[in-house]
Design a protein around this motif. Sequence first.
Motif, PDB file in Angstrom:
ATOM      1  N   MET A 104       0.840  -1.193   0.000  1.00 62.22           N
ATOM      2  CA  MET A 104       0.000   0.000   0.000  1.00 62.22           C
ATOM      3  C   MET A 104       0.878   1.246   0.000  1.00 62.22           C
ATOM      4  O   MET A 104       1.806   1.371   0.813  1.00 62.22           O
ATOM      5  N   LYS A 105       0.584   2.195  -0.893  1.00 64.52           N
ATOM      6  CA  LYS A 105       1.357   3.427  -0.967  1.00 64.52           C
ATOM      7  C   LYS A 105       0.911   4.454   0.068  1.00 64.52           C
ATOM      8  O   LYS A 105       1.703   5.252   0.556  1.00 64.52           O
ATOM      9  N   GLY A 106      -0.382   4.443   0.388  1.00 61.78           N
ATOM     10  CA  GLY A 106      -0.886   5.340   1.410  1.00 61.78           C
ATOM     11  C   GLY A 106      -0.659   4.778   2.797  1.00 61.78           C
ATOM     12  O   GLY A 106      -0.144   3.677   2.976  1.00 61.78           O
ATOM     13  N   THR A 107      -1.058   5.576   3.803  1.00 58.02           N
ATOM     14  CA  THR A 107      -0.902   5.197   5.208  1.00 58.02           C
ATOM     15  C   THR A 107      -2.270   5.106   5.858  1.00 58.02           C
ATOM     16  O   THR A 107      -3.076   6.037   5.748  1.00 58.02           O
ATOM     17  N   ILE A 108      -2.526   3.996   6.527  1.00 57.76           N
ATOM     18  CA  ILE A 108      -3.793   3.789   7.226  1.00 57.76           C
ATOM     19  C   ILE A 108      -3.565   3.934   8.725  1.00 57.76           C
ATOM     20  O   ILE A 108      -2.668   3.318   9.295  1.00 57.76           O
ATOM     21  N   THR A 109      -4.400   4.756   9.364  1.00 57.20           N
ATOM     22  CA  THR A 109      -4.424   4.865  10.819  1.00 57.20           C
ATOM     23  C   THR A 109      -5.810   4.434  11.284  1.00 57.20           C
ATOM     24  O   THR A 109      -6.815   4.966  10.797  1.00 57.20           O
ATOM     25  N   VAL A 110      -5.860   3.479  12.199  1.00 56.08           N
ATOM     26  CA  VAL A 110      -7.139   2.962  12.692  1.00 56.08           C
ATOM     27  C   VAL A 110      -7.364   3.464  14.116  1.00 56.08           C
ATOM     28  O   VAL A 110      -6.486   3.346  14.977  1.00 56.08           O
ATOM     29  N   ILE A 111      -8.550   4.027  14.341  1.00 52.94           N
ATOM     30  CA  ILE A 111      -8.918   4.560  15.650  1.00 52.94           C
ATOM     31  C   ILE A 111     -10.187   3.870  16.103  1.00 52.94           C
ATOM     32  O   ILE A 111     -11.218   3.931  15.424  1.00 52.94           O
ATOM     33  N   ASP A 112     -10.128   3.197  17.235  1.00 53.05           N
ATOM     34  CA  ASP A 112     -11.267   2.441  17.754  1.00 53.05           C
ATOM     35  C   ASP A 112     -12.058   3.316  18.704  1.00 53.05           C
ATOM     36  O   ASP A 112     -11.531   3.836  19.685  1.00 53.05           O
ATOM     37  N   LYS A 113     -13.337   3.494  18.394  1.00 52.40           N
ATOM     38  CA  LYS A 113     -14.233   4.294  19.219  1.00 52.40           C
ATOM     39  C   LYS A 113     -15.459   3.483  19.636  1.00 52.40           C
ATOM     40  O   LYS A 113     -16.594   3.967  19.585  1.00 52.40           O
ATOM     41  N   GLY A 114     -15.242   2.254  20.032  1.00 51.66           N
ATOM     42  CA  GLY A 114     -16.357   1.408  20.444  1.00 51.66           C
ATOM     43  C   GLY A 114     -17.089   0.838  19.258  1.00 51.66           C
ATOM     44  O   GLY A 114     -16.515   0.075  18.475  1.00 51.66           O
ATOM     45  N   ASN A 115     -18.355   1.221  19.088  1.00 52.21           N
ATOM     46  CA  ASN A 115     -19.113   0.686  17.951  1.00 52.21           C
ATOM     47  C   ASN A 115     -18.831   1.430  16.650  1.00 52.21           C
ATOM     48  O   ASN A 115     -19.445   1.140  15.617  1.00 52.21           O
ATOM     49  N   VAL A 116     -17.895   2.379  16.689  1.00 52.93           N
ATOM     50  CA  VAL A 116     -17.417   3.070  15.500  1.00 52.93           C
ATOM     51  C   VAL A 116     -15.898   2.930  15.443  1.00 52.93           C
ATOM     52  O   VAL A 116     -15.213   3.071  16.461  1.00 52.93           O
ATOM     53  N   ARG A 117     -15.403   2.644  14.258  1.00 52.29           N
ATOM     54  CA  ARG A 117     -13.961   2.575  14.041  1.00 52.29           C
ATOM     55  C   ARG A 117     -13.639   3.439  12.833  1.00 52.29           C
ATOM     56  O   ARG A 117     -14.312   3.357  11.808  1.00 52.29           O
ATOM     57  N   VAL A 118     -12.621   4.274  12.962  1.00 55.26           N
ATOM     58  CA  VAL A 118     -12.205   5.139  11.864  1.00 55.26           C
ATOM     59  C   VAL A 118     -10.946   4.569  11.229  1.00 55.26           C
ATOM     60  O   VAL A 118      -9.976   4.241  11.925  1.00 55.26           O
ATOM     61  N   HIS A 119     -10.977   4.447   9.913  1.00 59.19           N
ATOM     62  CA  HIS A 119      -9.806   4.064   9.129  1.00 59.19           C
ATOM     63  C   HIS A 119      -9.437   5.298   8.309  1.00 59.19           C
ATOM     64  O   HIS A 119     -10.116   5.641   7.342  1.00 59.19           O
ATOM     65  N   SER A 120      -8.387   5.971   8.730  1.00 58.89           N
ATOM     66  CA  SER A 120      -7.978   7.224   8.095  1.00 58.89           C
ATOM     67  C   SER A 120      -6.868   6.922   7.098  1.00 58.89           C
ATOM     68  O   SER A 120      -5.774   6.497   7.484  1.00 58.89           O
ATOM     69  N   TYR A 121      -7.157   7.141   5.818  1.00 58.62           N
ATOM     70  CA  TYR A 121      -6.198   6.864   4.737  1.00 58.62           C
ATOM     71  C   TYR A 121      -5.541   8.165   4.310  1.00 58.62           C
ATOM     72  O   TYR A 121      -6.204   9.066   3.789  1.00 58.62           O
ATOM     73  N   MET A 122      -4.236   8.269   4.544  1.00 60.78           N
ATOM     74  CA  MET A 122      -3.469   9.417   4.075  1.00 60.78           C
ATOM     75  C   MET A 122      -2.694   9.017   2.830  1.00 60.78           C
ATOM     76  O   MET A 122      -1.890   8.087   2.849  1.00 60.78           O
ATOM     77  N   ALA A 123      -2.926   9.721   1.724  1.00 62.41           N
ATOM     78  CA  ALA A 123      -2.242   9.433   0.469  1.00 62.41           C
ATOM     79  C   ALA A 123      -0.755   9.759   0.598  1.00 62.41           C
ATOM     80  O   ALA A 123      -0.339  10.524   1.476  1.00 62.41           O
ATOM     81  N   PRO A 124       0.070   9.193  -0.277  1.00 62.27           N
ATOM     82  CA  PRO A 124       1.513   9.475  -0.215  1.00 62.27           C
ATOM     83  C   PRO A 124       1.833  10.934  -0.529  1.00 62.27           C
ATOM     84  O   PRO A 124       0.973  11.703  -0.984  1.00 62.27           O
ATOM     85  N   ASP A 125       3.096  11.316  -0.292  1.00 65.38           N
ATOM     86  CA  ASP A 125       3.506  12.703  -0.485  1.00 65.38           C
ATOM     87  C   ASP A 125       3.218  13.192  -1.903  1.00 65.38           C
ATOM     88  O   ASP A 125       2.827  14.349  -2.101  1.00 65.38           O
ATOM     89  N   ALA A 126       3.419  12.321  -2.896  1.00 69.05           N
ATOM     90  CA  ALA A 126       3.193  12.716  -4.288  1.00 69.05           C
ATOM     91  C   ALA A 126       1.735  13.086  -4.546  1.00 69.05           C
ATOM     92  O   ALA A 126       1.432  13.780  -5.523  1.00 69.05           O
ATOM     93  N   SER A 127       0.846  12.636  -3.696  1.00 68.38           N
ATOM     94  CA  SER A 127      -0.582  12.960  -3.784  1.00 68.38           C
ATOM     95  C   SER A 127      -0.984  13.928  -2.672  1.00 68.38           C
ATOM     96  O   SER A 127      -2.123  13.934  -2.218  1.00 68.38           O
ATOM     97  N   ILE A 128      -0.041  14.737  -2.236  1.00 71.32           N
ATOM     98  CA  ILE A 128      -0.170  15.817  -1.248  1.00 71.32           C
ATOM     99  C   ILE A 128      -0.883  15.390   0.041  1.00 71.32           C
ATOM    100  O   ILE A 128      -1.573  16.193   0.672  1.00 71.32           O
ATOM    101  N   ASN A 129      -0.675  14.147   0.429  1.00 74.70           N
ATOM    102  CA  ASN A 129      -1.183  13.652   1.722  1.00 74.70           C
ATOM    103  C   ASN A 129      -2.680  13.900   1.908  1.00 74.70           C
ATOM    104  O   ASN A 129      -3.142  14.135   3.037  1.00 74.70           O
ATOM    105  N   VAL A 130      -3.453  13.864   0.817  1.00 74.44           N
ATOM    106  CA  VAL A 130      -4.912  13.994   0.952  1.00 74.44           C
ATOM    107  C   VAL A 130      -5.434  12.827   1.790  1.00 74.44           C
ATOM    108  O   VAL A 130      -5.040  11.679   1.604  1.00 74.44           O
ATOM    109  N   THR A 131      -6.333  13.132   2.711  1.00 73.44           N
ATOM    110  CA  THR A 131      -6.827  12.119   3.634  1.00 73.44           C
ATOM    111  C   THR A 131      -8.303  11.825   3.392  1.00 73.44           C
ATOM    112  O   THR A 131      -9.132  12.735   3.380  1.00 73.44           O
ATOM    113  N   THR A 132      -8.591  10.535   3.193  1.00 74.60           N
ATOM    114  CA  THR A 132      -9.966  10.038   3.132  1.00 74.60           C
ATOM    115  C   THR A 132     -10.278   9.348   4.455  1.00 74.60           C
ATOM    116  O   THR A 132      -9.490   8.540   4.941  1.00 74.60           O
TER     117      THR A 132
END
Length: 259
Positions: free
Chosen positions: A1-29
């Motif tokens: 994977m070229k991007g970076t995934i950060t997972v945050i557990d909030k109980g019944n909600v979990r966030v998977h934050s995808y940060m694109a690589p530097d060449a894609s200006i670190n846009v985050t989905t």
Amino acid sequence: MKGTITVIDKGNVRVHSYMAPDASINVTTQLIETPTRIVAVDGQINVADADEVVEYAHGLGKPLDRLIITHEHPDHFQGAARFNVPIHALPVVRDQMAARGDLQDLNGIPILAAEVAPTAPIAPGVEVIDGVPFVFEAVSGGETADQLVIRLPEHGLLVAQDLVYNGTHVFVGHNDIDRWQDILQDLADPAYDTVLPGHGLPAGQAVLVEMAEYLKAARELLGDDGEAYKQAIMERFPTRRIPFIIDIGNYYLFGTRPA
């Protein structure tokens, strides 16, 4: 994977934050995983990065429910069609996106306006999605003319997107710094211990202070010479990444095309 995934557990909600690589200006989905589905927020600058996000989302074993576009800057919607779900946005954002017409991503792939056009309007207020309250707020000014902020009050989540940059340089091409500072003050609330930025990794409330410091410096340093501003802001914040974002802002401010 070229991007970076950060997972945050909030109980019944979990966030998977995808940060694109530097060449894609670190846009985050943001992929907000609720008990039975996934709500995606913002659709990447490059089609290839959007494909990577979608592949990861499918691996979670729950259906993608929708893609929410927070504002009309192309780096947050050019990959939207790849999600293959209804696209939601504030009506004003939908209209601003349409006004941009057809585009192309950084790799030269055509982006047809009709294929990324939101079809589901968002109204400010509370919408319960899969049993989880999402609070939608329309914000005017700051990074761009109009944008959407999303709060999940039961989980302490603030989806700020491009009102907050974490670790990268900041686009100030809208030249509305004073209003942006006011917005940051409004967003500050210790009840929201997780702040999700539009560029960079998830953070805590301290990132709002860091953003305010950057904008204060930008107001001080920004004159009528884009290159001088770029050099000065890079010297002031030497550890921030993606100076190309400054070039994009300078194009809006001074008509200087990014190299």
